[in-house]
Scaffold this active site. Structure first.
Site: not given
Ligand code: NAD
Ligand code: GLY
Length: 365
Positions: A126, A148, A190, A232, A242, A246, A250, A253, A257, A270
């Site tokens: 939990r 998130k 971003e 942010k 949100e 918030r 997006n 987005h 999406h 993304h």
């Molecule tokens: P990712 O986590 O897939 O990383 C991208 C690639 O880079 C992967 O292959 C990873 O292994 C590699 N990598 C990571 N760090 C590295 C480094 N320092 N050197 C070499 N390679 C490295 O992708 P991302 O773009 O970081 O994240 C995308 C995800 O984030 C999606 O799932 C999306 O939904 C999520 N997201 C969440 C939020 C939120 O608010 N929580 C906001 C935006 C996106």
């Molecule tokens: N990436 C959008 C949010 O954090 O709300």
């Protein structure tokens, strides 16, 4: 606590859930950055097969100073592994190693690892504390901040999740040196987003400093990550779950999406879809009479210079509309778009399908 002099701390103000984002070079090996974390006997690092060989050893070294036991969970790499199966792998390790409710989880990786680890921390017994160690630009400026957390479901991305804040975020700018160019550009999308939605001078700064940003100049990167996190933090501090504001995060987005889902996740990153989606959302803002045509050109230019695609794939207008109707911001079947009302100020609006169709026709195919 104040890590190395060259670093900077951005606070996230959320009452008892407040936490700092530390930004700077070399933070992963700066002992000060690791002080004051929740006390426990066990630390669990969740990472993936790409990041582990690069950074796991140095993180383990720092954790061994503070925790009696350091456990690793190394997952496969990729968005397709941000799922229930990987989540269960984390739980298998936690239960198999008899981790108690004071165990601290550390998310070492990009947004996939950060979102999944945060959700695991929200659920395990939990709720156990967790720390974000973001290693992609996208994760440092967006996903590691704000709480998130989620995994994907076969029927929808990020559909199973929770709002759950970390204890701390450590953005070590040095780790961005190993990031592939395409991932780096996706993160810049971003960064660019924050200008039009909240800070017009920041957009001016990005345009002027794009050559330095593309060269991963440490000073330019430090400013970009810091200003993005400040914006942010300002948004999340007012609207953690949100309820309204918030949603401006997006921007781009909704169109983005649709591109990601329409092509199949993983085809475009993304951030690439968001970059192109911002151009479309700028066009919509223009066609709604909010912004001049020059704004669309401006966003197109900056996205292109950042190495992002600026023309959407040819999915056909009906398919774009169909995909956008399942966006989380849609209400009663009406698609709601983040639009720019004036430079530095965004809002949420509906738009007639015909107008949205014109936007898609102008910027896709
Ligand atoms: P990712 O986590 O897939 O990383 C991208 C690639 O880079 C992967 O292959 C990873 O292994 C590699 N990598 C990571 N760090 C590295 C480094 N320092 N050197 C070499 N390679 C490295 O992708 P991302 O773009 O970081 O994240 C995308 C995800 O984030 C999606 O799932 C999306 O939904 C999520 N997201 C969440 C939020 C939120 O608010 N929580 C906001 C935006 C996106
Ligand atoms: N990436 C959008 C949010 O954090 O709300």
């Amino acid at each position: 606590m104040s890590p190395a002099a060259a670093s900077h701390t951005v606070p996230i103000e959320l009452g008892e859930r407040s936490y700092p984002i530390h930004i700077g070079s070399g933070l992963l090996t700066d002992p000060v950055a690791w002080e004051g974390l929740p006390r426990a006997s066990t630390a669990v690092v969740v990472t993936n097969v790409t990041v582990a060989p690069l950074y796991l050893a140095r993180v383990r070294q720092m954790l061994q100073v503070h925790y009696t036991r350091v456990v690793d969970v190394v997952l496969p790499d990729g968005e397709e592994h941000k799922d229930w199966h990987s989540l269960n792998t984390v739980f298998d390790h936690l239960l198999g190693q008899a981790c108690d409710r004071r165990t601290v989880l550390f998310a070492l990786g990009g947004g996939v690892i950060g979102d999944l680890t945060g959700f695991a921390a929200a659920c395990y017994m939990r709720g156990v504390p967790f720390v974000q160690l973001p290693t992609t630009l996208l994760a440092q400026v967006d996903s590691s901040v704000g709480g998130k957390t989620a995994v994907n479901h076969p029927m929808g991305k990020n559909m199973i999740g929770a709002f759950y804040q970390p204890q701390r975020v450590l953005c070590d700018l040095d780790v961005l040196r190993t990031l592939p160019d395409r991932e780096y550009s996706a993160g810049l999308a971003e960064v660019i987003k924050y200008g039009p939605i909240a800070d017009a001078p920041f957009l001016d700064w990005i345009e002027a400093n794009l050559p330095a940003l593309m060269a991963r100049d440490p000073a330019a990167l430090a400013h970009a990550v810091r200003r993005s996190c400040e914006i942010k933090a300002w948004v999340v501090g007012q609207d953690e779950r949100e309820g309204g504001l918030r949603a401006i995060l997006n921007f781009g987005h909704t169109f983005g999406h649709a591109i990601e889902a329409g092509l199949g996740y993983g085809e475009w990153l993304h951030g690439e879809a968001v970059g192109c989606g911002m151009v479309m959302a700028a066009e919509l803002s223009h066609r709604l009479g909010l912004m001049p045509a020059g704004f669309v050109q401006r966003l197109r230019d900056v996205a292109q210079r950042a190495g992002l695609p600026v023309r959407g794939p040819d999915l056909g207008v009906p398919r774009y509309l169909e995909l956008m109707r399942v966006d989380k911001k849609a209400q009663d079947g009406e698609i709601r778009f983040v639009v720019i009302e004036s430079l530095g100020r965004a809002g949420l609006r509906g738009a007639p399908d015909a107008l949205v169709g014109e936007v898609i026709a102008a910027h896709a195919g």
